[in-house]
Scaffold this motif. Structure first.
Motif, PDB file in Angstrom:
ATOM      1  N   PHE A 124       0.844  -1.206   0.000  1.00 51.45           N
ATOM      2  CA  PHE A 124       0.000   0.000   0.000  1.00 51.45           C
ATOM      3  C   PHE A 124       0.878   1.254   0.000  1.00 51.45           C
ATOM      4  N   HIS A 125       1.883   1.243   0.896  1.00 52.99           N
ATOM      5  CA  HIS A 125       2.714   2.439   1.035  1.00 52.99           C
ATOM      6  C   HIS A 125       3.610   2.646  -0.186  1.00 52.99           C
ATOM      7  N   TRP A 126       4.123   1.564  -0.757  1.00 50.32           N
ATOM      8  CA  TRP A 126       4.933   1.693  -1.974  1.00 50.32           C
ATOM      9  C   TRP A 126       4.095   2.257  -3.121  1.00 50.32           C
ATOM     10  N   ASN A 127       2.878   1.746  -3.259  1.00 50.75           N
ATOM     11  CA  ASN A 127       2.000   2.266  -4.326  1.00 50.75           C
ATOM     12  C   ASN A 127       1.765   3.767  -4.151  1.00 50.75           C
ATOM     13  N   HIS A 128       1.584   4.158  -2.884  1.00 50.21           N
ATOM     14  CA  HIS A 128       1.334   5.576  -2.588  1.00 50.21           C
ATOM     15  C   HIS A 128       2.536   6.437  -3.011  1.00 50.21           C
ATOM     16  N   MET A 129       3.724   6.022  -2.611  1.00 50.55           N
ATOM     17  CA  MET A 129       4.924   6.818  -2.934  1.00 50.55           C
ATOM     18  C   MET A 129       5.170   6.844  -4.441  1.00 50.55           C
ATOM     19  N   ARG A 130       4.908   5.711  -5.097  1.00 54.47           N
ATOM     20  CA  ARG A 130       5.095   5.654  -6.549  1.00 54.47           C
ATOM     21  C   ARG A 130       4.151   6.639  -7.245  1.00 54.47           C
ATOM     22  N   ARG A 131       2.917   6.690  -6.748  1.00 52.90           N
ATOM     23  CA  ARG A 131       1.937   7.599  -7.347  1.00 52.90           C
ATOM     24  C   ARG A 131       2.365   9.063  -7.155  1.00 52.90           C
ATOM     25  N   GLU A 132       2.905   9.368  -5.981  1.00 55.98           N
ATOM     26  CA  GLU A 132       3.397  10.737  -5.758  1.00 55.98           C
ATOM     27  C   GLU A 132       4.537  11.053  -6.718  1.00 55.98           C
ATOM     28  N   GLU A 133       5.461  10.104  -6.854  1.00 54.92           N
ATOM     29  CA  GLU A 133       6.645  10.372  -7.686  1.00 54.92           C
ATOM     30  C   GLU A 133       6.291  10.381  -9.180  1.00 54.92           C
ATOM     31  N   ALA A 134       5.374   9.503  -9.580  1.00 53.31           N
ATOM     32  CA  ALA A 134       5.072   9.386 -11.012  1.00 53.31           C
ATOM     33  C   ALA A 134       4.032  10.407 -11.470  1.00 53.31           C
ATOM     34  N   ASP A 135       3.075  10.737 -10.615  1.00 51.83           N
ATOM     35  CA  ASP A 135       1.959  11.582 -11.053  1.00 51.83           C
ATOM     36  C   ASP A 135       2.008  12.996 -10.468  1.00 51.83           C
ATOM     37  N   LEU A 136       2.232  13.081  -9.140  1.00 49.11           N
ATOM     38  CA  LEU A 136       2.097  14.396  -8.515  1.00 49.11           C
ATOM     39  C   LEU A 136       3.328  15.283  -8.720  1.00 49.11           C
ATOM     40  N   ILE A 137       4.519  14.725  -8.507  1.00 46.86           N
ATOM     41  CA  ILE A 137       5.722  15.570  -8.586  1.00 46.86           C
ATOM     42  C   ILE A 137       5.930  16.124 -10.006  1.00 46.86           C
ATOM     43  N   PRO A 138       5.773  15.332 -11.070  1.00 50.16           N
ATOM     44  CA  PRO A 138       5.911  15.921 -12.414  1.00 50.16           C
ATOM     45  C   PRO A 138       4.906  17.049 -12.654  1.00 50.16           C
ATOM     46  N   ARG A 139       3.723  16.886 -12.122  1.00 48.82           N
ATOM     47  CA  ARG A 139       2.702  17.915 -12.275  1.00 48.82           C
ATOM     48  C   ARG A 139       3.108  19.190 -11.508  1.00 48.82           C
ATOM     49  N   ALA A 140       3.642  18.972 -10.297  1.00 49.80           N
ATOM     50  CA  ALA A 140       4.109  20.107  -9.493  1.00 49.80           C
ATOM     51  C   ALA A 140       5.290  20.798 -10.176  1.00 49.80           C
ATOM     52  N   GLU A 141       6.148  20.019 -10.807  1.00 52.07           N
ATOM     53  CA  GLU A 141       7.312  20.619 -11.494  1.00 52.07           C
ATOM     54  C   GLU A 141       6.857  21.584 -12.593  1.00 52.07           C
ATOM     55  N   LYS A 142       5.734  21.263 -13.214  1.00 52.99           N
ATOM     56  CA  LYS A 142       5.219  22.147 -14.274  1.00 52.99           C
ATOM     57  C   LYS A 142       4.566  23.403 -13.694  1.00 52.99           C
ATOM     58  N   ALA A 143       3.872  23.240 -12.555  1.00 50.38           N
ATOM     59  CA  ALA A 143       2.990  24.313 -12.090  1.00 50.38           C
ATOM     60  C   ALA A 143       3.626  25.263 -11.057  1.00 50.38           C
ATOM     61  N   LEU A 144       4.545  24.761 -10.231  1.00 44.63           N
ATOM     62  CA  LEU A 144       5.019  25.565  -9.105  1.00 44.63           C
ATOM     63  C   LEU A 144       6.125  26.541  -9.512  1.00 44.63           C
ATOM     64  N   THR A 145       6.193  27.639  -8.764  1.00 43.32           N
ATOM     65  CA  THR A 145       7.225  28.655  -9.027  1.00 43.32           C
ATOM     66  C   THR A 145       8.457  28.362  -8.168  1.00 43.32           C
ATOM     67  N   ALA A 146       9.532  29.084  -8.465  1.00 44.16           N
ATOM     68  CA  ALA A 146      10.772  28.931  -7.676  1.00 44.16           C
ATOM     69  C   ALA A 146      10.508  29.275  -6.218  1.00 44.16           C
ATOM     70  N   GLU A 147       9.656  30.265  -6.010  1.00 43.29           N
ATOM     71  CA  GLU A 147       9.337  30.677  -4.631  1.00 43.29           C
ATOM     72  C   GLU A 147       8.588  29.545  -3.900  1.00 43.29           C
ATOM     73  N   ASP A 148       7.667  28.889  -4.612  1.00 50.87           N
ATOM     74  CA  ASP A 148       6.952  27.744  -4.019  1.00 50.87           C
ATOM     75  C   ASP A 148       7.947  26.680  -3.579  1.00 50.87           C
ATOM     76  N   TRP A 149       8.877  26.359  -4.481  1.00 49.42           N
ATOM     77  CA  TRP A 149       9.833  25.277  -4.176  1.00 49.42           C
ATOM     78  C   TRP A 149      10.703  25.633  -2.987  1.00 49.42           C
ATOM     79  N   ASP A 150      11.097  26.912  -2.899  1.00 49.99           N
ATOM     80  CA  ASP A 150      11.924  27.320  -1.759  1.00 49.99           C
ATOM     81  C   ASP A 150      11.146  27.135  -0.456  1.00 49.99           C
ATOM     82  N   ALA A 151       9.862  27.520  -0.478  1.00 50.95           N
ATOM     83  CA  ALA A 151       9.053  27.402   0.741  1.00 50.95           C
ATOM     84  C   ALA A 151       8.863  25.927   1.119  1.00 50.95           C
ATOM     85  N   ILE A 152       8.668  25.072   0.112  1.00 49.04           N
ATOM     86  CA  ILE A 152       8.482  23.638   0.387  1.00 49.04           C
ATOM     87  C   ILE A 152       9.785  23.036   0.927  1.00 49.04           C
ATOM     88  N   ALA A 153      10.903  23.425   0.308  1.00 46.40           N
ATOM     89  CA  ALA A 153      12.199  22.903   0.777  1.00 46.40           C
ATOM     90  C   ALA A 153      12.441  23.325   2.217  1.00 46.40           C
TER      91      ALA A 153
END
Ligand SMILES: [Fe+2]
Ligand SMILES: [Fe+2]
Length: 196
Positions: A124-153
């Motif tokens: 269950f947990h592996w599927n969850h992390m895979r979905r974040e890495e495969a689906d959510l992070i690429p989407r965030a890479e397209k949409a978020l600004t440098a300022e967003d990334w700094d705040a998240i980091a």
């Protein structure tokens, strides 16, 4: 790669290593000729409860997911699904704690049931992390600004986390303790003794 994404990947790798160690040891415990060391199971499940459930997921919810929704409202369905998995994951960890207590009470019986519960949780947990890495992070890479990334980091790198009294260094030492307790091939601990 954004620093925040590197931190998230590192955290996923640590969680994944503990899940994989837990799964291997639960499988090893099915060999009835050995007495499992229950303290390593307790430490591993504590880690899975405390680190992902109380630190990693809340930071994803509050920072990464929240900013993605602001920049890309169409990501709502994906974010809702991943947040629902955070809630389900918290419940499944409670079930796993119960399964371990039951296993300790019923040992030498119950090894198969426990290892099945562990394998299901890990998947269950592996599927969850895979979905974040495969689906959510690429989407965030397209949409978020440098300022967003700094705040998240900054949020992910913060050692001084307001949630409970948990600190990054505590997880590093807990992780080390798991490695020191777990027998080979998972860790550096003593081999399990023969059951008498
Ligand atoms: Fe997550
Ligand atoms: Fe995650």
């Amino acid at each position: 790669m954004q620093k925040a994404i590197g931190i998230i990947y590192d955290e996923h790798r640590s969680i994944s290593a503990v899940l994989s160690g837990l799964k291997s040891l639960a499988q090893m415990a099915r060999d009835g000729s050995l007495r499992p060391d229950f303290s390593v199971f307790r430490a591993m499940i504590y880690y899975i409860d405390a680190f992902p459930e109380r630190m990693h997921h809340p930071k994803e919810d509050a920072h990464l997911f929240a900013r993605l929704l602001q920049r890309d409202p169409a990501a709502r369905e994906l974010v809702d699904a991943l947040q629902a998995e955070h809630v389900t994951g918290a419940r499944l960890v409670r079930d796993l704690e119960q399964a371990l207590l039951e296993y300790e009470q019923t040992w030498p019986g119950g090894a198969e049931k426990f290892s099945i519960a562990v394998a299901a949780y890990a998947q269950f947990h592996w599927n969850h992390m895979r979905r974040e890495e495969a689906d959510l992070i690429p989407r965030a890479e397209k949409a978020l600004t440098a300022e967003d990334w700094d705040a998240i980091a900054a949020a992910f790198a913060a050692n001084d986390d307001p949630i409970a009294d948990l600190r990054e260094k505590d997880f590093k030492s807990l992780y080390q303790r798991i490695l020191n307790l777990a027998p080979a091939p998972v860790g550096l601990g003593e081999p399990w003794k023969a059951a008498t």
